[in-house]
Design a protein around this motif. Sequence first.
Motif, PDB file in Angstrom:
ATOM      1  N   GLY D 157       3.458   0.769   9.582  1.00 15.40           N
ATOM      2  CA  GLY D 157       4.268  -0.111  10.400  1.00 15.40           C
ATOM      3  C   GLY D 157       5.075   0.647  11.439  1.00 15.40           C
ATOM      4  O   GLY D 157       5.177   0.226  12.592  1.00 15.40           O
ATOM      5  N   ALA D 158       5.624   1.752  11.021  1.00 17.23           N
ATOM      6  CA  ALA D 158       6.431   2.553  11.943  1.00 17.23           C
ATOM      7  C   ALA D 158       5.588   3.030  13.125  1.00 17.23           C
ATOM      8  O   ALA D 158       5.977   2.858  14.288  1.00 17.23           O
ATOM      9  CB  ALA D 158       7.037   3.738  11.201  1.00 17.23           C
ATOM     10  N   VAL D 159       4.456   3.602  12.804  1.00 17.56           N
ATOM     11  CA  VAL D 159       3.578   4.106  13.872  1.00 17.56           C
ATOM     12  C   VAL D 159       3.117   2.953  14.750  1.00 17.56           C
ATOM     13  O   VAL D 159       3.144   3.023  15.985  1.00 17.56           O
ATOM     14  CB  VAL D 159       2.371   4.840  13.258  1.00 17.56           C
ATOM     15  N   ASN D 160       2.685   1.907  14.111  1.00 15.07           N
ATOM     16  CA  ASN D 160       2.232   0.708  14.811  1.00 15.07           C
ATOM     17  C   ASN D 160       3.269   0.225  15.825  1.00 15.07           C
ATOM     18  O   ASN D 160       2.986   0.036  17.002  1.00 15.07           O
ATOM     19  CB  ASN D 160       1.978  -0.376  13.757  1.00 15.07           C
ATOM     20  N   GLU D 161       4.481   0.084  15.366  1.00 10.97           N
ATOM     21  CA  GLU D 161       5.522  -0.455  16.231  1.00 10.97           C
ATOM     22  C   GLU D 161       5.819   0.470  17.410  1.00 10.97           C
ATOM     23  O   GLU D 161       5.959   0.028  18.552  1.00 10.97           O
ATOM     24  CB  GLU D 161       6.801  -0.683  15.432  1.00 10.97           C
ATOM     25  N   VAL D 162       5.924   1.737  17.118  1.00 14.93           N
ATOM     26  CA  VAL D 162       6.222   2.676  18.201  1.00 14.93           C
ATOM     27  C   VAL D 162       5.111   2.664  19.249  1.00 14.93           C
ATOM     28  O   VAL D 162       5.366   2.720  20.454  1.00 14.93           O
ATOM     29  CB  VAL D 162       6.435   4.096  17.636  1.00 14.93           C
ATOM     30  N   LEU D 163       3.889   2.534  18.775  1.00 16.73           N
ATOM     31  CA  LEU D 163       2.774   2.504  19.726  1.00 16.73           C
ATOM     32  C   LEU D 163       2.725   1.194  20.511  1.00 16.73           C
ATOM     33  O   LEU D 163       2.419   1.178  21.704  1.00 16.73           O
ATOM     34  CB  LEU D 163       1.453   2.722  18.988  1.00 16.73           C
ATOM     35  N   ILE D 164       3.000   0.105  19.836  1.00 18.63           N
ATOM     36  CA  ILE D 164       3.029  -1.177  20.559  1.00 18.63           C
ATOM     37  C   ILE D 164       4.069  -1.106  21.665  1.00 18.63           C
ATOM     38  O   ILE D 164       3.848  -1.523  22.800  1.00 18.63           O
ATOM     39  CB  ILE D 164       3.354  -2.334  19.599  1.00 18.63           C
ATOM     40  N   ARG D 165       5.213  -0.541  21.304  1.00 17.21           N
ATOM     41  CA  ARG D 165       6.268  -0.334  22.288  1.00 17.21           C
ATOM     42  C   ARG D 165       5.757   0.415  23.505  1.00 17.21           C
ATOM     43  O   ARG D 165       6.004   0.061  24.654  1.00 17.21           O
ATOM     44  CB  ARG D 165       7.362   0.521  21.628  1.00 17.21           C
ATOM     45  N   TRP D 166       5.073   1.461  23.208  1.00 18.62           N
ATOM     46  CA  TRP D 166       4.521   2.278  24.297  1.00 18.62           C
ATOM     47  C   TRP D 166       3.531   1.470  25.135  1.00 18.62           C
ATOM     48  O   TRP D 166       3.536   1.537  26.364  1.00 18.62           O
ATOM     49  CB  TRP D 166       3.841   3.521  23.714  1.00 18.62           C
ATOM     50  N   LEU D 167       2.721   0.673  24.460  1.00 15.96           N
ATOM     51  CA  LEU D 167       1.741  -0.140  25.184  1.00 15.96           C
ATOM     52  C   LEU D 167       2.416  -1.050  26.197  1.00 15.96           C
ATOM     53  O   LEU D 167       1.936  -1.245  27.309  1.00 15.96           O
ATOM     54  CB  LEU D 167       0.957  -1.009  24.199  1.00 15.96           C
ATOM     55  N   TYR D 168       3.506  -1.629  25.790  1.00 20.45           N
ATOM     56  CA  TYR D 168       4.158  -2.626  26.629  1.00 20.45           C
ATOM     57  C   TYR D 168       5.127  -2.033  27.631  1.00 20.45           C
ATOM     58  O   TYR D 168       5.316  -2.564  28.721  1.00 20.45           O
ATOM     59  CB  TYR D 168       4.895  -3.648  25.759  1.00 20.45           C
ATOM     60  N   THR D 169       5.799  -0.962  27.234  1.00 19.54           N
ATOM     61  CA  THR D 169       6.836  -0.443  28.133  1.00 19.54           C
ATOM     62  C   THR D 169       6.454   0.912  28.736  1.00 19.54           C
ATOM     63  O   THR D 169       7.106   1.374  29.665  1.00 19.54           O
ATOM     64  CB  THR D 169       8.164  -0.236  27.366  1.00 19.54           C
ATOM     65  N   GLY D 170       5.422   1.525  28.173  1.00 22.99           N
ATOM     66  CA  GLY D 170       5.020   2.830  28.699  1.00 22.99           C
ATOM     67  C   GLY D 170       5.811   3.979  28.068  1.00 22.99           C
ATOM     68  O   GLY D 170       5.558   5.144  28.368  1.00 22.99           O
ATOM     69  N   LYS D 171       6.746   3.628  27.211  1.00 23.03           N
ATOM     70  CA  LYS D 171       7.554   4.675  26.587  1.00 23.03           C
ATOM     71  C   LYS D 171       7.715   4.434  25.087  1.00 23.03           C
ATOM     72  O   LYS D 171       7.755   3.291  24.671  1.00 23.03           O
ATOM     73  CB  LYS D 171       8.940   4.721  27.252  1.00 23.03           C
ATOM     74  N   PRO D 172       7.868   5.427  24.262  1.00 26.28           N
ATOM     75  CA  PRO D 172       7.825   6.855  24.602  1.00 26.28           C
ATOM     76  C   PRO D 172       6.384   7.374  24.648  1.00 26.28           C
ATOM     77  O   PRO D 172       5.503   6.762  24.049  1.00 26.28           O
ATOM     78  CB  PRO D 172       8.549   7.484  23.402  1.00 26.28           C
TER      79      PRO D 172
END
Lengths: 200, 200, 200, 200
Positions: D157-172
Amino acid sequence: MKTRPTARDRIMEAAEVVFAEKGYHDTAMDEIVRRTDMSKGGLYFHFPSKERLFFAVMDHLGNRLAERINASIAQESDAIARLEIALTTVLESLGKRRRLAKLLLVQGYSMGNAFEKKRIETYSRFASLIKDNLDLAVEEGSIPPIDTEIVSHLWVGAVNEVLIRWLYTGKPAPVKEALPVLKKILLRGVGVEAKVSIGG
Amino acid sequence: MKTRPTARDRIMEAAEVVFAEKGYHDTAMDEIVRRTDMSKGGLYFHFPSKERLFFAVMDHLGNRLAERINASIAQESDAIARLEIALTTVLESLGKRRRLAKLLLVQGYSMGNAFEKKRIETYSRFASLIKDNLDLAVEEGSIPPIDTEIVSHLWVGAVNEVLIRWLYTGKPAPVKEALPVLKKILLRGVGVEAKVSIGG
Amino acid sequence: MKTRPTARDRIMEAAEVVFAEKGYHDTAMDEIVRRTDMSKGGLYFHFPSKERLFFAVMDHLGNRLAERINASIAQESDAIARLEIALTTVLESLGKRRRLAKLLLVQGYSMGNAFEKKRIETYSRFASLIKDNLDLAVEEGSIPPIDTEIVSHLWVGAVNEVLIRWLYTGKPAPVKEALPVLKKILLRGVGVEAKVSIGG
Amino acid sequence: MKTRPTARDRIMEAAEVVFAEKGYHDTAMDEIVRRTDMSKGGLYFHFPSKERLFFAVMDHLGNRLAERINASIAQESDAIARLEIALTTVLESLGKRRRLAKLLLVQGYSMGNAFEKKRIETYSRFASLIKDNLDLAVEEGSIPPIDTEIVSHLWVGAVNEVLIRWLYTGKPAPVKEALPVLKKILLRGVGVEAKVSIGG
DNA sequence: GATGAATGAGCCTTCATTCAT
DNA sequence: GATGAATGAAGGCTCATTCAT
């Protein structure tokens, strides 16, 4: 003394604007309401249906144009001259008011079959006016006998089409360009040889 | 050997009937579908929208009328004669086919603003045809110089209005009554002195 | 005295149920209408589209959860303790309300790309809340400096995933089983050595 | 020798592109067909339904990522090191392939309830992989005993969320920024004290 | 094996009109 | 006289799937 216009009048004004812009079907009653300080229920109190409101607007505009024409020809007694003046008045009036022109000439159709009768009615008034003067001219001997019934509609159609053209393409300029041609051609068509046209 | 018409053609035929009868807005796609042996999806496979279907029908009818006119004037070289023949063909064609007339002359408007361009396009074709022959007549010296652009639209409008009248009131009979008057008046309008009209 | 809930509220309640059960796409507006004592038009009077209704529901639920969290941590001033309490509140709240959990954690995705922004927005609130307290904890010296931005999303993702798991498989029990593990692991992850956890 | 890919493969490639871009519901089979040199019937010969095609794509991508991870950790015997390597591989693989990431992490949800099982299945594989190594680490005594079942999902879940974040915002940035933080926090969470991370 | 025209149930949305307050 | 929330029938359009050729 200027008083506040009737609720009815305020509604019709708003309706005129929206109908002219969007046509009958693409106009939502809500939009007319929005342009008014009334509620929907208020509007429906004054007009029982969208159709009736539309008709009211059309009648109103038709009346105003007819009145303007009648006023303009009131002084003139010569039939041919009256026809010329009427043509001039129509082109001037509608040429100055796109919105009016659009409603009277175009949007009316967009009601579908419901409009048939109204359309006949509206256009007939103007055809009648023309026919009366053509009949007069025939009586006076200014022009040879013709089927004035048909010819009057021919005139209406000719003017109508030229104005619709202008509405959509911006050309020809109603008064400056279209009027002289319409006058000359239509009058010559009924047998009036090109005297110098009034105002020309 | 007669083969089954294309699906496209079958749809357009059904559409023509319903559109002519009810106008654009009052026609439901379901009704067109019902008149076809197709499903709704099938129809939409061939036409992406109601609007496009309507345009296709209008184009088709416009084309057919234009072809008929062109065929009728092909043999004639005299410009004035061609104009007379064209008028005759139009009045005959539409006078025989109320449905065609209704669609071409009236229902198109009922689309609202979306139709503007199409209307311009359709009517312009016929105006062009008239204009070309008027130009020719001027060149030939058969008629005095005139603004053929405006006049051609005047003719279109005149014919249009007289036919619409007939559609709604049943009078005047397009070929028997309207045609002779239109010919005489319109031709005289452009300066053709009443020779004996063809066929008259 | 209990008054009847607003129409808006009644719609949102019905929508919440159906959306949670079927997801965005598999929910038909008709079904929401059926669960209401309203007509379809009535619903559309209050919400202009299915999407907007869905968003309204999500916002509402997000707000309620956020409020609950805020209320629960209001008394506590220690940052670490607040984080623990927040975790507890989330697990308790969602663990008690499958429907709420399903909507907030899962169904939002099912909108397709249209949901992206909303998803970011919703999850960001909770990440922010976590981040604020992590920042505080760092300032206080309770934990060593870390990238609280990333870590807060890590927490959100971790909790999210564990809860989704529970939604689908029924295990682990949110409060009894998942909470202690999440607390211990997440806190240790940011450098809090296993004191005795609150309530544990 | 390079041979032409199977029809099946060509379809899956096209599907991957479109599904990733539009999500499950907003993807029309027609669009996938359009990206192929096949007919619709052809596609349906190879895949019995849209759902099955989607699953096939997801499985394929899941497999490839799993293989990549397995290959990367094959040489390493230390459990903690393997976990670090796995994390690195995931972040690298998905960080390089937005499309892959989007499909695997986001679009799957957009199927609505039909996807539940698949989602569980896909995420479970990766959780299992993590769990196995955590179990190993516990056995080895590298980390204290923990509920590896829950923790493995926490990690996913942690990895998933951080990556989704990146997908949508480009960061981190997945590898440069997110990876070090995830490693440190997740490992410390399970009790690995900050040694120098591999490759760092 | 392929093709692509055809199916048809289903969906979201609109809007003139009504009526309880 | 007004209000505006509510009605509900209708409409255009989509799309996964099928099947005759």
